[in-house]
Design a protein around this motif. Structure first.
Motif, PDB file in Angstrom:
ATOM      1  N   GLY A 108       0.818  -1.196   0.000  1.00 37.28           N
ATOM      2  CA  GLY A 108       0.000   0.000   0.000  1.00 37.28           C
ATOM      3  C   GLY A 108       0.861   1.258   0.000  1.00 37.28           C
ATOM      4  O   GLY A 108       2.090   1.209   0.106  1.00 37.28           O
ATOM      5  N   ARG A 109       0.200   2.382  -0.098  1.00 38.19           N
ATOM      6  CA  ARG A 109       0.886   3.672  -0.155  1.00 38.19           C
ATOM      7  C   ARG A 109       0.810   4.348   1.209  1.00 38.19           C
ATOM      8  O   ARG A 109      -0.223   4.301   1.886  1.00 38.19           O
ATOM      9  CB  ARG A 109       0.218   4.554  -1.211  1.00 38.19           C
ATOM     10  N   LEU A 110       1.915   5.006   1.612  1.00 40.53           N
ATOM     11  CA  LEU A 110       1.954   5.780   2.846  1.00 40.53           C
ATOM     12  C   LEU A 110       2.061   7.260   2.511  1.00 40.53           C
ATOM     13  O   LEU A 110       2.876   7.652   1.676  1.00 40.53           O
ATOM     14  CB  LEU A 110       3.136   5.357   3.719  1.00 40.53           C
ATOM     15  N   GLU A 111       1.245   8.053   3.184  1.00 38.00           N
ATOM     16  CA  GLU A 111       1.216   9.490   2.926  1.00 38.00           C
ATOM     17  C   GLU A 111       1.271  10.234   4.254  1.00 38.00           C
ATOM     18  O   GLU A 111       0.407  10.025   5.117  1.00 38.00           O
ATOM     19  CB  GLU A 111      -0.070   9.842   2.175  1.00 38.00           C
ATOM     20  N   PRO A 112       2.267  11.098   4.471  1.00 36.65           N
ATOM     21  CA  PRO A 112       2.314  11.885   5.703  1.00 36.65           C
ATOM     22  C   PRO A 112       1.318  13.034   5.646  1.00 36.65           C
ATOM     23  O   PRO A 112       1.021  13.568   4.574  1.00 36.65           O
ATOM     24  CB  PRO A 112       3.749  12.389   5.748  1.00 36.65           C
ATOM     25  N   LEU A 146       0.163  12.668  11.140  1.00 34.75           N
ATOM     26  CA  LEU A 146      -0.568  11.458  10.792  1.00 34.75           C
ATOM     27  C   LEU A 146       0.205  10.736   9.696  1.00 34.75           C
ATOM     28  O   LEU A 146       0.936  11.362   8.923  1.00 34.75           O
ATOM     29  CB  LEU A 146      -1.962  11.783  10.245  1.00 34.75           C
ATOM     30  N   THR A 147       0.043   9.434   9.620  1.00 34.91           N
ATOM     31  CA  THR A 147       0.444   8.682   8.440  1.00 34.91           C
ATOM     32  C   THR A 147      -0.793   7.957   7.927  1.00 34.91           C
ATOM     33  O   THR A 147      -1.469   7.255   8.689  1.00 34.91           O
ATOM     34  CB  THR A 147       1.547   7.662   8.754  1.00 34.91           C
ATOM     35  N   ILE A 148      -1.098   8.160   6.652  1.00 37.99           N
ATOM     36  CA  ILE A 148      -2.269   7.542   6.038  1.00 37.99           C
ATOM     37  C   ILE A 148      -1.796   6.392   5.151  1.00 37.99           C
ATOM     38  O   ILE A 148      -0.967   6.591   4.252  1.00 37.99           O
ATOM     39  CB  ILE A 148      -3.063   8.539   5.177  1.00 37.99           C
ATOM     40  N   TYR A 149      -2.334   5.208   5.407  1.00 33.80           N
ATOM     41  CA  TYR A 149      -2.070   4.029   4.571  1.00 33.80           C
ATOM     42  C   TYR A 149      -3.282   3.812   3.679  1.00 33.80           C
ATOM     43  O   TYR A 149      -4.423   3.737   4.175  1.00 33.80           O
ATOM     44  CB  TYR A 149      -1.849   2.811   5.456  1.00 33.80           C
ATOM     45  N   THR A 150      -3.054   3.723   2.375  1.00 34.74           N
ATOM     46  CA  THR A 150      -4.107   3.296   1.461  1.00 34.74           C
ATOM     47  C   THR A 150      -3.706   1.954   0.856  1.00 34.74           C
ATOM     48  O   THR A 150      -2.541   1.732   0.521  1.00 34.74           O
ATOM     49  CB  THR A 150      -4.350   4.329   0.350  1.00 34.74           C
ATOM     50  N   MET A 191      -8.535  -1.833   3.634  1.00 39.28           N
ATOM     51  CA  MET A 191      -8.759  -0.821   4.659  1.00 39.28           C
ATOM     52  C   MET A 191      -7.813   0.348   4.448  1.00 39.28           C
ATOM     53  O   MET A 191      -6.654   0.156   4.078  1.00 39.28           O
ATOM     54  CB  MET A 191      -8.504  -1.386   6.063  1.00 39.28           C
ATOM     55  N   VAL A 192      -8.320   1.545   4.705  1.00 42.87           N
ATOM     56  CA  VAL A 192      -7.482   2.727   4.875  1.00 42.87           C
ATOM     57  C   VAL A 192      -7.123   2.794   6.357  1.00 42.87           C
ATOM     58  O   VAL A 192      -7.981   2.605   7.219  1.00 42.87           O
ATOM     59  CB  VAL A 192      -8.218   3.998   4.430  1.00 42.87           C
TER      60      VAL A 192
END
Length: 269
Positions: free
Chosen positions: A26-30, A44-48, A92-93
């Protein structure tokens, strides 16, 4: 500071916590979020998930506390990649929530109405504006360990309309109301669930077999966790409970985190 690991032949396997060749990542986005309710800003770190799309069926949502620890010592993105690839959980996100400063953890994560309101009124709407995630509380998991564990339980108690599934690792259920009468009796949360009407919540709880109270201060993890489990079962809740052969540490939690996600999110057969 470093830690060493001793793993005996009969240790419970942790098959999901290491990256596997050929499994899509998945991709990680700060990101950062400023809270008007709390008066602070946190990372936050968002996982998609690998096949994330902004249309089609909405993704499940996982909210996890202690962002740095759950990126490293509990490798949440790797665990999610492996579970999703095997079909053990739906896509899941995940939102990993940082602590704005070291002192904030002990101030915000134990039962705290303002922090629960931040999660419900600010964080989740922020996520839903930006990511294609569910509005079904039964598919929203709130998770954490130690103080983060009881933060997850309390968030769901306060806002069951948003958080329907709780993943609590070695929760600090010994925590007492800061204004006790007449003394500081542990397990504030057990009493809250006794007095509350039954809510549409499902639980995964774990604790370590070595998390006992050696001080006589009532601040062990194991016995208050068993007490919390029994209170929830007596109130008619769905509870998956397991004891890890370990202590209050991420070595156990990195394995049992996957157990909790499977227990709460496995597709119906």
């Amino acid at each position: 500071e470093s830690s060493s690991v001793v793993e005996m032949p009969d240790a419970r396997p942790q098959p999901y916590s290491t990256r596997r060749e050929g499994v899509p990542a998945g991709r990680l986005e700060p990101a950062r979020i400023t809270s008007a309710l709390l008066g602070n800003t946190r990372t936050l770190t968002i996982y998609t998930p690998p096949a994330y799309r902004k249309d089609g069926p909405p993704n499940g949502l996982l909210v996890v506390f202690d962002e740095n620890a759950y990126l490293t010592m509990v490798p949440t993105p790797v665990i999610l990649d492996n579970l999703i690839a095997e079909g053990r959980i739906p896509p899941m996100v995940a939102v990993l929530v940082g602590n704005p400063d070291p002192a904030a953890r002990a101030r915000e994560l134990p039962p705290n109405p303002a922090f629960a309101s931040f999660l419900n009124d600010e964080l989740v709407p922020w996520i839903r504006q930006r990511y294609h995630v569910t509005h079904d509380p039964s598919k929203v998991v709130v998770a954490g360990s130690s103080f983060g564990g009881i933060a997850s339980v309390y968030a769901a108690l306060r806002h069951p309309e948003t958080f329907g599934a709780i993943l609590c690792q070695s929760g600090s259920f010994w925590w007492a109301d800061p204004k006790p009468a007449p003394y500081a009796e542990p397990n504030f949360l057990a009493r809250e669930f006794i007095r509350s009407p039954k809510l549409p919540l499902r639980f995964y709880l774990d604790a370590g077999a070595f998390e006992v109270d050696l001080s006589g201060q009532g601040n062990g993890i194991l016995l208050p966790s068993r007490h919390m489990r029994d209170v929830l079962l007596a109130r008619g809740y769905s509870v998956r409970y397991q004891e890890n052969i370990g202590g209050h540490d991420y070595l156990s939690w990195r394995g049992s985190f996957a157990d909790g996600l499977i227990a709460l999110m496995a597709p119906a057969e």
